[in-house]
Design a protein around this motif. Structure first.
Motif, PDB file in Angstrom:
ATOM      1  N   ASN A 169     -41.585 -19.362 -13.944  1.00 48.83           N
ATOM      2  CA  ASN A 169     -42.494 -18.225 -13.851  1.00 48.83           C
ATOM      3  C   ASN A 169     -43.900 -18.629 -14.277  1.00 48.83           C
ATOM      4  OD1 ASN A 169     -42.786 -17.813 -16.695  1.00 48.83           O
ATOM      5  ND2 ASN A 169     -40.760 -16.881 -16.708  1.00 48.83           N
ATOM      6  N   ARG A 170     -44.775 -17.637 -14.256  1.00 48.21           N
ATOM      7  CA  ARG A 170     -46.192 -17.919 -14.509  1.00 48.21           C
ATOM      8  C   ARG A 170     -46.450 -18.538 -15.879  1.00 48.21           C
ATOM      9  NH1 ARG A 170     -50.855 -15.831 -11.654  1.00 48.21           N
ATOM     10  NH2 ARG A 170     -50.169 -15.872  -9.516  1.00 48.21           N
ATOM     11  N   ALA A 196     -36.281 -13.153 -17.696  1.00 49.10           N
ATOM     12  CA  ALA A 196     -37.643 -12.899 -18.185  1.00 49.10           C
ATOM     13  C   ALA A 196     -38.302 -11.767 -17.400  1.00 49.10           C
ATOM     14  CB  ALA A 196     -38.487 -14.156 -18.096  1.00 49.10           C
ATOM     15  N   THR A 247     -38.823  -7.965 -18.924  1.00 50.21           N
ATOM     16  CA  THR A 247     -40.223  -7.524 -18.975  1.00 50.21           C
ATOM     17  C   THR A 247     -40.378  -6.182 -18.263  1.00 50.21           C
ATOM     18  OG1 THR A 247     -40.996  -9.802 -19.037  1.00 50.21           O
ATOM     19  CG2 THR A 247     -42.592  -8.147 -18.356  1.00 50.21           C
ATOM     20  N   GLY A 271     -49.431  -6.418  -8.147  1.00 49.47           N
ATOM     21  CA  GLY A 271     -48.634  -7.644  -8.095  1.00 49.47           C
ATOM     22  C   GLY A 271     -47.197  -7.331  -7.736  1.00 49.47           C
ATOM     23  N   GLY A 288     -44.675 -10.034  -6.783  1.00 57.06           N
ATOM     24  CA  GLY A 288     -44.470 -11.160  -7.707  1.00 57.06           C
ATOM     25  C   GLY A 288     -43.161 -11.052  -8.463  1.00 57.06           C
ATOM     26  N   GLY A 289     -42.919 -12.022  -9.316  1.00 59.58           N
ATOM     27  CA  GLY A 289     -41.669 -12.053 -10.081  1.00 59.58           C
ATOM     28  C   GLY A 289     -41.486 -10.794 -10.907  1.00 59.58           C
ATOM     29  N   VAL A 290     -42.455 -10.458 -11.737  1.00 56.94           N
ATOM     30  CA  VAL A 290     -42.354  -9.271 -12.572  1.00 56.94           C
ATOM     31  C   VAL A 290     -42.514  -8.010 -11.718  1.00 56.94           C
ATOM     32  CG1 VAL A 290     -43.388  -7.978 -14.469  1.00 56.94           C
ATOM     33  CG2 VAL A 290     -43.184 -10.465 -14.618  1.00 56.94           C
ATOM     34  N   ARG A 308     -50.531  -8.580  -1.203  1.00 54.25           N
ATOM     35  CA  ARG A 308     -51.299  -9.027  -0.037  1.00 54.25           C
ATOM     36  C   ARG A 308     -50.555  -8.620   1.242  1.00 54.25           C
ATOM     37  NH1 ARG A 308     -51.903 -15.297  -0.185  1.00 54.25           N
ATOM     38  NH2 ARG A 308     -52.049 -14.905  -2.404  1.00 54.25           N
ATOM     39  N   ASN A 359     -47.091  -9.646   2.267  1.00 56.18           N
ATOM     40  CA  ASN A 359     -45.966  -9.283   1.391  1.00 56.18           C
ATOM     41  C   ASN A 359     -45.607  -7.798   1.442  1.00 56.18           C
ATOM     42  OD1 ASN A 359     -45.622 -11.883   0.427  1.00 56.18           O
ATOM     43  ND2 ASN A 359     -47.094 -11.606  -1.244  1.00 56.18           N
ATOM     44  N   HIS A 416     -53.895  -5.179  -1.419  1.00 51.89           N
ATOM     45  CA  HIS A 416     -54.896  -5.110  -2.489  1.00 51.89           C
ATOM     46  C   HIS A 416     -56.216  -5.752  -2.087  1.00 51.89           C
ATOM     47  CE1 HIS A 416     -54.639  -9.353  -3.783  1.00 51.89           C
ATOM     48  NE2 HIS A 416     -53.340  -9.271  -3.634  1.00 51.89           N
ATOM     49  N   LEU A 453     -49.648  -6.619 -18.276  1.00 48.43           N
ATOM     50  CA  LEU A 453     -48.714  -7.717 -18.554  1.00 48.43           C
ATOM     51  C   LEU A 453     -49.286  -9.098 -18.307  1.00 48.43           C
ATOM     52  CD1 LEU A 453     -45.600  -6.145 -16.841  1.00 48.43           C
ATOM     53  CD2 LEU A 453     -45.875  -6.567 -19.283  1.00 48.43           C
ATOM     54  N   ALA A 454     -50.400  -9.176 -17.598  1.00 46.16           N
ATOM     55  CA  ALA A 454     -50.858 -10.495 -17.168  1.00 46.16           C
ATOM     56  C   ALA A 454     -51.422 -11.285 -18.331  1.00 46.16           C
ATOM     57  CB  ALA A 454     -51.911 -10.357 -16.081  1.00 46.16           C
ATOM     58  N   LEU A 455     -51.030 -12.539 -18.400  1.00 42.78           N
ATOM     59  CA  LEU A 455     -51.545 -13.413 -19.444  1.00 42.78           C
ATOM     60  C   LEU A 455     -52.830 -14.056 -18.941  1.00 42.78           C
ATOM     61  CD1 LEU A 455     -48.199 -15.026 -20.621  1.00 42.78           C
ATOM     62  CD2 LEU A 455     -49.261 -12.880 -21.289  1.00 42.78           C
TER      63      LEU A 455
HETATM   64  N1  LIG Z   1     -42.571 -13.834 -15.165  1.00 45.09           N
HETATM   65  C1  LIG Z   1     -42.339 -13.255 -16.353  1.00 45.09           C
HETATM   66  O1  LIG Z   1     -41.201 -13.132 -16.823  1.00 45.09           O
HETATM   67  C2  LIG Z   1     -43.499 -12.668 -17.137  1.00 45.09           C
HETATM   68  C3  LIG Z   1     -43.237 -12.010 -18.326  1.00 45.09           C
HETATM   69  C4  LIG Z   1     -44.313 -11.425 -19.035  1.00 45.09           C
HETATM   70  C5  LIG Z   1     -45.593 -11.544 -18.526  1.00 45.09           C
HETATM   71  N2  LIG Z   1     -45.807 -12.235 -17.364  1.00 45.09           N
HETATM   72  C6  LIG Z   1     -47.161 -12.335 -16.854  1.00 45.09           C
HETATM   73  O2  LIG Z   1     -47.285 -11.444 -15.748  1.00 45.09           O
HETATM   74  C7  LIG Z   1     -48.171 -12.014 -14.776  1.00 45.09           C
HETATM   75  C8  LIG Z   1     -47.443 -12.105 -13.441  1.00 45.09           C
HETATM   76  O3  LIG Z   1     -46.356 -12.988 -13.585  1.00 45.09           O
HETATM   77  P1  LIG Z   1     -45.341 -13.233 -12.395  1.00 45.09           P
HETATM   78  O4  LIG Z   1     -44.342 -14.193 -12.917  1.00 45.09           O
HETATM   79  O5  LIG Z   1     -44.884 -11.953 -11.823  1.00 45.09           O
HETATM   80  O6  LIG Z   1     -46.319 -13.972 -11.359  1.00 45.09           O
HETATM   81  P2  LIG Z   1     -46.184 -14.133  -9.783  1.00 45.09           P
HETATM   82  O7  LIG Z   1     -44.747 -14.152  -9.371  1.00 45.09           O
HETATM   83  O8  LIG Z   1     -47.050 -15.262  -9.411  1.00 45.09           O
HETATM   84  O9  LIG Z   1     -46.789 -12.779  -9.204  1.00 45.09           O
HETATM   85  C9  LIG Z   1     -48.138 -12.436  -9.403  1.00 45.09           C
HETATM   86  C10 LIG Z   1     -48.544 -11.544  -8.245  1.00 45.09           C
HETATM   87  O10 LIG Z   1     -49.840 -11.058  -8.495  1.00 45.09           O
HETATM   88  C11 LIG Z   1     -50.348 -10.687  -7.228  1.00 45.09           C
HETATM   89  N3  LIG Z   1     -51.785 -10.570  -7.328  1.00 45.09           N
HETATM   90  C12 LIG Z   1     -52.690 -11.518  -7.590  1.00 45.09           C
HETATM   91  N4  LIG Z   1     -53.909 -10.987  -7.633  1.00 45.09           N
HETATM   92  C13 LIG Z   1     -53.766  -9.656  -7.383  1.00 45.09           C
HETATM   93  C14 LIG Z   1     -54.652  -8.560  -7.286  1.00 45.09           C
HETATM   94  N5  LIG Z   1     -55.968  -8.725  -7.448  1.00 45.09           N
HETATM   95  N6  LIG Z   1     -54.154  -7.343  -7.032  1.00 45.09           N
HETATM   96  C15 LIG Z   1     -52.822  -7.154  -6.873  1.00 45.09           C
HETATM   97  N7  LIG Z   1     -51.930  -8.157  -6.940  1.00 45.09           N
HETATM   98  C16 LIG Z   1     -52.419  -9.394  -7.189  1.00 45.09           C
HETATM   99  C17 LIG Z   1     -49.841 -11.708  -6.259  1.00 45.09           C
HETATM  100  O11 LIG Z   1     -49.489 -10.980  -5.135  1.00 45.09           O
HETATM  101  P3  LIG Z   1     -49.888 -11.360  -3.634  1.00 45.09           P
HETATM  102  O12 LIG Z   1     -49.450 -12.785  -3.429  1.00 45.09           O
HETATM  103  O13 LIG Z   1     -49.129 -10.367  -2.839  1.00 45.09           O
HETATM  104  O14 LIG Z   1     -51.386 -11.233  -3.564  1.00 45.09           O
HETATM  105  C18 LIG Z   1     -48.577 -12.254  -6.918  1.00 45.09           C
HETATM  106  O15 LIG Z   1     -47.407 -11.901  -6.188  1.00 45.09           O
HETATM  107  C19 LIG Z   1     -48.589 -13.388 -15.316  1.00 45.09           C
HETATM  108  O16 LIG Z   1     -49.831 -13.255 -15.957  1.00 45.09           O
HETATM  109  C20 LIG Z   1     -47.483 -13.712 -16.296  1.00 45.09           C
HETATM  110  O17 LIG Z   1     -47.922 -14.607 -17.287  1.00 45.09           O
HETATM  111  C21 LIG Z   1     -44.787 -12.770 -16.652  1.00 45.09           C
END
Ligand SMILES: NC(=O)c1ccc[n+]([C@@H]2O[C@H](COP(=O)([O-])OP(=O)(O)OC[C@H]3O[C@@H](n4cnc5c(N)ncnc54)[C@H](OP(=O)(O)O)[C@@H]3O)[C@@H](O)[C@H]2O)c1
Length: 264
Positions: free
Chosen positions: A50-51, A137, A141, A162, A165-167, A187, A190, A205, A243-245
């Motif tokens: 994950n991120r 995770a 979350t 988002g 994305g994963g979350v 996007r 998706n 978005h 939630l974003a880091l």
């Molecule tokens: N994974 C975890 O378990 C977890 C837990 C706690 C916190 N976090 C934090 O949560 C955040 C996301 O994590 P993730 O694992 O879900 O990442 P991810 O799978 O990469 O998903 C992030 C998503 O954000 C979207 N995005 C980017 N810019 C955007 C915008 N301006 N408007 C709307 N959507 C946008 C992208 O969507 P498109 O491709 O469709 O544009 C992408 O699918 C990170 O900062 C991470 O550190 C994650």
């Protein structure tokens, strides 16, 4: 010591000797962990990426990871209980389990992990272990964000940034299951995926202006940008969970909290 004996005491693990892109990862050998009293040894069938791991691997979270190498990777996992430390209760050898190694630990990308039983849950019947590894995770979350922080209620309007994305994909599905009216931002490529997750509305978005959206009772943000703008979309009494880091990119050595923040 012959090879067999040596292999019995070591295991394969994903390692990195420097920070960088995915190319810095390799499979090496490390000591196989033994469960301490009260711990569980899990044979890992699958782990997810994950991120947070990407930030750690790239060197953007050095206060969390330190700078000593080799480093390990992986936070969540699914597998089978392979051994128990003295006095460990609550699980049995052979149980199918999933879990997270710890808030700031990276070591599940390996053949075995040791954890406290409180970090494990039983994988539901019918869910294969590879699919299960995608959820610890992201799923916890999503539950923490919607149930514990936002206290989402049936019929409320939920915005997920988002959503593909994963979350975000977990938040969309859970929000639907909790009875909310779900709008997902992703996007264009998706959007169909977000609809298949159960979102009532899926919006690009990149082409929508936030002013065209809302109002919402709950906003869950995984993008990390324009938070004030999206907070303005809340109804009176609305809640936003960010939630974003994003600080990983804003401040290179910043240590991020791994629990969701509520800006209610
Ligand atoms: N994974 C975890 O378990 C977890 C837990 C706690 C916190 N976090 C934090 O949560 C955040 C996301 O994590 P993730 O694992 O879900 O990442 P991810 O799978 O990469 O998903 C992030 C998503 O954000 C979207 N995005 C980017 N810019 C955007 C915008 N301006 N408007 C709307 N959507 C946008 C992208 O969507 P498109 O491709 O469709 O544009 C992408 O699918 C990170 O900062 C991470 O550190 C994650």
């Amino acid at each position: 010591m012959n090879d067999r004996t040596m292999n019995d005491r070591t295991m394969k693990a994903v390692l990195l000797d420097r920070f960088g892109g995915p190319e810095v990862l390799y499979v090496g050998r490390v000591p196989r962990p033994e469960p301490a009293p009260g711990e569980v040894l899990v044979r890992v069938h699958a782990f997810s990426v994950n991120r947070g791991e990407m930030a750690a691997r790239s060197g953007r979270a050095q206060l969390l990871t330190g700078r000593k190498f080799p480093q390990r990777s992986g936070q969540d996992f699914a597998g089978e209980v392979a051994g128990l430390g003295t006095g460990t209760t609550g699980v049995t050898v052979g149980d199918r389990v999933w879990g997270i190694v710890g808030r700031s630990a990276f070591r599940s990308a390996a053949e075995y992990v040791t954890v406290r039983p409180q970090r494990l849950g039983r994988v539901p019947d019918g869910l294969d272990l590879v699919a299960a590894a995608a959820l610890p995770a992201t799923g916890t979350t999503a539950v923490t964000a919607l149930r514990d922080k936002a206290a989402l209620r049936p019929g409320e309007r939920l915005l997920v940034r988002g959503a593909a994305g994963g979350v975000g994909s977990a938040v969309v599905q859970l929000g639907k299951a909790y009875g909310a009216q779900v709008t997902g931002l992703a996007r264009a490529a998706n959007l169909d995926f977000v609809r298949t997750l159960g979102a009532h509305h899926a919006i690009d978005h990149r082409t929508v202006s936030p002013a065209e959206l809302g109002p919402f009772d709950v906003v869950v943000d995984t993008a990390g940008t324009d938070l004030r703008t999206f907070r303005r979309l809340l109804n009176p009494g609305g809640r936003m969970v960010a939630l974003a880091l994003d600080m990983y990119s804003a401040v290179p050595n910043w240590r991020a909290p791994c629990t969701p923040r509520s800006t209610r």
